[in-house]
Each structure stands twice: as structure tokens, then as C-alpha cells.
Design a protein around this motif. Sequence first.
Motif, PDB file in Angstrom:
ATOM      1  N   GLN A   1      -5.133   1.306   6.857  1.00 41.52           N
ATOM      2  CA  GLN A   1      -6.413   1.941   7.179  1.00 41.52           C
ATOM      3  C   GLN A   1      -6.269   2.893   8.368  1.00 41.52           C
ATOM      4  O   GLN A   1      -6.812   3.995   8.369  1.00 41.52           O
ATOM      5  N   ARG A   2      -5.474   2.472   9.354  1.00 44.59           N
ATOM      6  CA  ARG A   2      -5.270   3.301  10.541  1.00 44.59           C
ATOM      7  C   ARG A   2      -4.520   4.595  10.179  1.00 44.59           C
ATOM      8  O   ARG A   2      -4.879   5.680  10.620  1.00 44.59           O
ATOM      9  N   ILE A   3      -3.479   4.463   9.367  1.00 45.55           N
ATOM     10  CA  ILE A   3      -2.689   5.641   8.969  1.00 45.55           C
ATOM     11  C   ILE A   3      -3.545   6.572   8.110  1.00 45.55           C
ATOM     12  O   ILE A   3      -3.559   7.788   8.304  1.00 45.55           O
ATOM     13  N   TYR A   4      -4.284   5.970   7.167  1.00 49.18           N
ATOM     14  CA  TYR A   4      -5.154   6.757   6.274  1.00 49.18           C
ATOM     15  C   TYR A   4      -6.175   7.551   7.092  1.00 49.18           C
ATOM     16  O   TYR A   4      -6.328   8.758   6.916  1.00 49.18           O
ATOM     17  N   ASN A   5      -6.836   6.892   8.016  1.00 50.43           N
ATOM     18  CA  ASN A   5      -7.848   7.567   8.835  1.00 50.43           C
ATOM     19  C   ASN A   5      -7.223   8.655   9.705  1.00 50.43           C
ATOM     20  O   ASN A   5      -7.785   9.739   9.876  1.00 50.43           O
ATOM     21  N   GLY A   6      -6.049   8.373  10.266  1.00 47.86           N
ATOM     22  CA  GLY A   6      -5.365   9.340  11.115  1.00 47.86           C
ATOM     23  C   GLY A   6      -4.943  10.583  10.370  1.00 47.86           C
ATOM     24  O   GLY A   6      -4.976  11.698  10.903  1.00 47.86           O
ATOM     25  N   LEU A   7      -4.572  10.409   9.100  1.00 43.60           N
ATOM     26  CA  LEU A   7      -4.136  11.560   8.294  1.00 43.60           C
ATOM     27  C   LEU A   7      -5.313  12.378   7.784  1.00 43.60           C
ATOM     28  O   LEU A   7      -5.196  13.586   7.592  1.00 43.60           O
ATOM     29  N   ARG A   8      -6.452  11.714   7.560  1.00 49.21           N
ATOM     30  CA  ARG A   8      -7.620  12.404   6.991  1.00 49.21           C
ATOM     31  C   ARG A   8      -8.089  13.553   7.887  1.00 49.21           C
ATOM     32  O   ARG A   8      -8.567  14.568   7.395  1.00 49.21           O
ATOM     33  N   GLY A   9      -7.932  13.392   9.197  1.00 51.01           N
ATOM     34  CA  GLY A   9      -8.351  14.460  10.103  1.00 51.01           C
ATOM     35  C   GLY A   9      -7.369  15.621  10.149  1.00 51.01           C
ATOM     36  O   GLY A   9      -7.665  16.669  10.712  1.00 51.01           O
ATOM     37  N   PHE A  10      -6.219  15.431   9.524  1.00 51.83           N
ATOM     38  CA  PHE A  10      -5.130  16.398   9.652  1.00 51.83           C
ATOM     39  C   PHE A  10      -4.793  17.064   8.311  1.00 51.83           C
ATOM     40  O   PHE A  10      -4.340  18.199   8.251  1.00 51.83           O
ATOM     41  N   CYS A  11      -5.046  16.323   7.228  1.00 54.40           N
ATOM     42  CA  CYS A  11      -4.641  16.770   5.888  1.00 54.40           C
ATOM     43  C   CYS A  11      -5.779  16.436   4.916  1.00 54.40           C
ATOM     44  O   CYS A  11      -6.273  15.307   4.905  1.00 54.40           O
ATOM     45  N   LYS A  12      -6.201  17.419   4.134  1.00 54.39           N
ATOM     46  CA  LYS A  12      -7.390  17.249   3.285  1.00 54.39           C
ATOM     47  C   LYS A  12      -7.146  16.267   2.134  1.00 54.39           C
ATOM     48  O   LYS A  12      -8.003  15.461   1.790  1.00 54.39           O
ATOM     49  N   GLU A  13      -5.958  16.334   1.529  1.00 52.07           N
ATOM     50  CA  GLU A  13      -5.700  15.531   0.323  1.00 52.07           C
ATOM     51  C   GLU A  13      -4.882  14.287   0.681  1.00 52.07           C
ATOM     52  O   GLU A  13      -3.666  14.328   0.796  1.00 52.07           O
TER      53      GLU A  13
ATOM     54  N   MET B   1      11.835  24.652   4.095  1.00 55.38           N
ATOM     55  CA  MET B   1      10.980  25.694   3.509  1.00 55.38           C
ATOM     56  C   MET B   1       9.533  25.567   3.972  1.00 55.38           C
ATOM     57  O   MET B   1       8.832  26.562   4.110  1.00 55.38           O
ATOM     58  N   HIS B   2       9.076  24.321   4.183  1.00 59.03           N
ATOM     59  CA  HIS B   2       7.653  24.061   4.447  1.00 59.03           C
ATOM     60  C   HIS B   2       7.505  23.116   5.634  1.00 59.03           C
ATOM     61  O   HIS B   2       7.452  21.885   5.453  1.00 59.03           O
ATOM     62  N   PRO B   3       7.390  23.635   6.861  1.00 62.53           N
ATOM     63  CA  PRO B   3       7.272  22.789   8.057  1.00 62.53           C
ATOM     64  C   PRO B   3       6.082  21.833   8.025  1.00 62.53           C
ATOM     65  O   PRO B   3       6.113  20.784   8.674  1.00 62.53           O
ATOM     66  N   GLN B   4       5.017  22.184   7.238  1.00 56.38           N
ATOM     67  CA  GLN B   4       3.835  21.280   7.155  1.00 56.38           C
ATOM     68  C   GLN B   4       4.242  19.905   6.634  1.00 56.38           C
ATOM     69  O   GLN B   4       3.654  18.890   7.003  1.00 56.38           O
ATOM     70  N   VAL B   5       5.238  19.890   5.726  1.00 56.64           N
ATOM     71  CA  VAL B   5       5.680  18.618   5.125  1.00 56.64           C
ATOM     72  C   VAL B   5       6.319  17.742   6.207  1.00 56.64           C
ATOM     73  O   VAL B   5       6.068  16.533   6.287  1.00 56.64           O
ATOM     74  N   LEU B   6       7.120  18.356   7.065  1.00 51.97           N
ATOM     75  CA  LEU B   6       7.754  17.625   8.164  1.00 51.97           C
ATOM     76  C   LEU B   6       6.703  17.077   9.138  1.00 51.97           C
ATOM     77  O   LEU B   6       6.816  15.941   9.618  1.00 51.97           O
TER      78      LEU B   6
ATOM     79  N   TRP C   1       0.840  -1.194   0.000  1.00 48.55           N
ATOM     80  CA  TRP C   1       0.000   0.000   0.000  1.00 48.55           C
ATOM     81  C   TRP C   1       0.875   1.244   0.000  1.00 48.55           C
ATOM     82  O   TRP C   1       1.939   1.258   0.619  1.00 48.55           O
ATOM     83  N   VAL C   2       0.420   2.265  -0.702  1.00 49.29           N
ATOM     84  CA  VAL C   2       1.101   3.565  -0.702  1.00 49.29           C
ATOM     85  C   VAL C   2       0.078   4.606  -0.255  1.00 49.29           C
ATOM     86  O   VAL C   2      -0.962   4.777  -0.895  1.00 49.29           O
ATOM     87  N   ILE C   3       0.374   5.265   0.849  1.00 45.69           N
ATOM     88  CA  ILE C   3      -0.509   6.338   1.337  1.00 45.69           C
ATOM     89  C   ILE C   3       0.160   7.659   1.011  1.00 45.69           C
ATOM     90  O   ILE C   3       1.326   7.886   1.366  1.00 45.69           O
ATOM     91  N   LEU C   4      -0.559   8.513   0.296  1.00 47.29           N
ATOM     92  CA  LEU C   4      -0.033   9.822  -0.110  1.00 47.29           C
ATOM     93  C   LEU C   4      -0.756  10.912   0.669  1.00 47.29           C
ATOM     94  O   LEU C   4      -1.978  10.858   0.804  1.00 47.29           O
ATOM     95  N   ALA C   5      -0.010  11.885   1.141  1.00 46.29           N
ATOM     96  CA  ALA C   5      -0.629  13.046   1.797  1.00 46.29           C
ATOM     97  C   ALA C   5       0.035  14.302   1.262  1.00 46.29           C
ATOM     98  O   ALA C   5       1.267  14.431   1.300  1.00 46.29           O
ATOM     99  N   LYS C   6      -0.781  15.212   0.724  1.00 48.84           N
ATOM    100  CA  LYS C   6      -0.253  16.466   0.167  1.00 48.84           C
ATOM    101  C   LYS C   6      -0.839  17.644   0.939  1.00 48.84           C
ATOM    102  O   LYS C   6      -2.048  17.821   0.965  1.00 48.84           O
ATOM    103  N   PRO C   7       0.035  18.454   1.558  1.00 49.23           N
ATOM    104  CA  PRO C   7      -0.467  19.665   2.213  1.00 49.23           C
ATOM    105  C   PRO C   7      -0.947  20.669   1.168  1.00 49.23           C
ATOM    106  O   PRO C   7      -0.571  20.562  -0.008  1.00 49.23           O
TER     107      PRO C   7
END
Length: 291
Positions: free
Chosen positions: A267-279, A228-233, A168-174
Motif C-alpha cells: 500500500q505504501r509503495i502503491y501510494n508513493g508511486l501514484r503521485g509520480f506515475c499515472k499508470e 534509452m528511457h531514463p523515466q524507467v530507471l 503482491w505485484v505492483i506495476l508502474a508504466k511511464p
Amino acid sequence: MNDSRLMVKAPAKINLTLDVLAKRPDGYHEIEMVMTTIDLADRLTIETLEEDRIVLDCSVCYLPLDERNHVYQAAKLIKERFGIKKGVRVYIDKHIPIAAGLAGGSSDAAATIRGLNRLWNLEMSIEEMAELGSLIGSDVSFCVYGGTALARGRGEKIQPLPAPPPCWVILAKPPIGVSTGEVYGALQVGSLTEGCKSEQMIKEIQEGDFYGICRALGNHLESVTLQMHPQVLMIKDRMQRFGADGVLMSGSGPTVFALVERESRMQRIYNGLRGFCKEVHAVRMIGENNS
């Protein structure tokens, strides 16, 4: 579907490694990177027109539909190279985020080249299509091949590799865009302390070692973009805390990806990120090439 119209898939890519070796006299950087395609894709509908013009349309309103678009550039290049007087209409059904480090524009250009090669019976080999793609952008050659490959030079020299083990690959883009030129411009090539990872990554892929692949992840541009972008960290830290097997920023960012073997953890990582990052996207690695 009739023979004057076809649909082509344009998958996104992630960088498993990105090693910057030196600054070149032409202003580009000498790089080695291992890339692989994932199951997040744009879909292009390509149709021949009788009038001699290039028409682009898109499912999103923020994409330029003129000479600035890589699809337009690819169609124009093919028409000029082969002296084609027919026109073409391309509809881009956009799913890959733009300015995200996922090669969305490059993959669209590669899909256009592959599509027009079939539609207009141009009989270009994959090597010829990749060479044509290198005139448009550094990632287009890889996207012509797809699958998994080592890219060298400024990205145009392609050596296909076996597919990595499926995962699985989970992508999160700020919600930011990153300029690749700015990131490379801020990179101090002489001060790179982290070792190059591509050689080790190739070995782990050839051995089919998923956890070895996770240990070999590396990107010389990551430290620049994180500064440059602390959100990425923050996204990277969160993925690691949620238990991802491997985490890395793709390309020049800002998208961060996590590699995960088990679906329950994904699923756990995906759900955890959804509350923090829209995409956020959870997809499979493709790894097989287009040829």
C-alpha cells in the motif's frame, strides 16, 4: 450464455527472468525466460457470426481492429487451418496497457485461440494451441498455457513450472511505448556481463522461496531500455527506495514491477508511486496454468 458466445480472460504476464543467449540465423534471439501470469487481465467476448467475416471491437479507441491486431490474426489462422466458413465477432475489454512488456496483445491472441477451440469444438490440445500461437508472436505460446513456465527458443518452447509463492505485484508504466525490435537491435549480445538467471529462478520457485525469487530476478534487456528511457530507471529507483522486496523491468519494458510480500508495504509503495506515475496497478500473482 448461449453456445455461440463465450467470455475468456486474458491475463498479463511478467518476466521474472529474461536471458538472451545468442543471435539466431533467422534474425531472432535465442532466449530463456521464466514468466508468470498476474491478476491484471483483458476480457474477451467471442461470438459466432453467420456471415464469413472477422469483426473486432474494443473498449479503447487506440487499438487497431484489423489484420495488425493479434486477435484478428488468431481468428484468421484458425478459420484457415480448420476450413471454417462461419465468422466471429470479438469484443476486447482492455485493461492491460499496450506496448508495455506485459504481453497484452499476445494474451488476447491466446485467449482467442482457447475461446474458439471451445466455441467451435475444435478439440485442439494445449500443445496444438501453443504451436498455433507461435505463428502469431513469441509470447503467444506461453499465454496459451498461462501460469508459470520456462520459455526457450524464441519463446515458443514451453516447460510449465510450479506456481511461485503468492505475493503482491505492483506495476508502474511511464507514459511511453517501447519497441521490442529496437531494444533487441541495440543489445550487444557478446557484451552481456550479467549472468543468466533462469536456472537459479527455477530452483527458487521449486523450493517456494519468495526472497530467493526476489534475488534471482534478472532481465538482459533492462540495461538497454534504461539507457534509452531514463523515466524507467527513475521508477525502478523509487520502488527500491520505498522498500519493495524485488524490482525488475518486464520484457522489453517500459513497465517496471515490484514484488512485495506484505500488504502494508504494498500500500505504501502503491501510494508513493501514484503521485509520480499515472499508470500504477497493484495485483496478485496468479501462477496457476490454464489447463
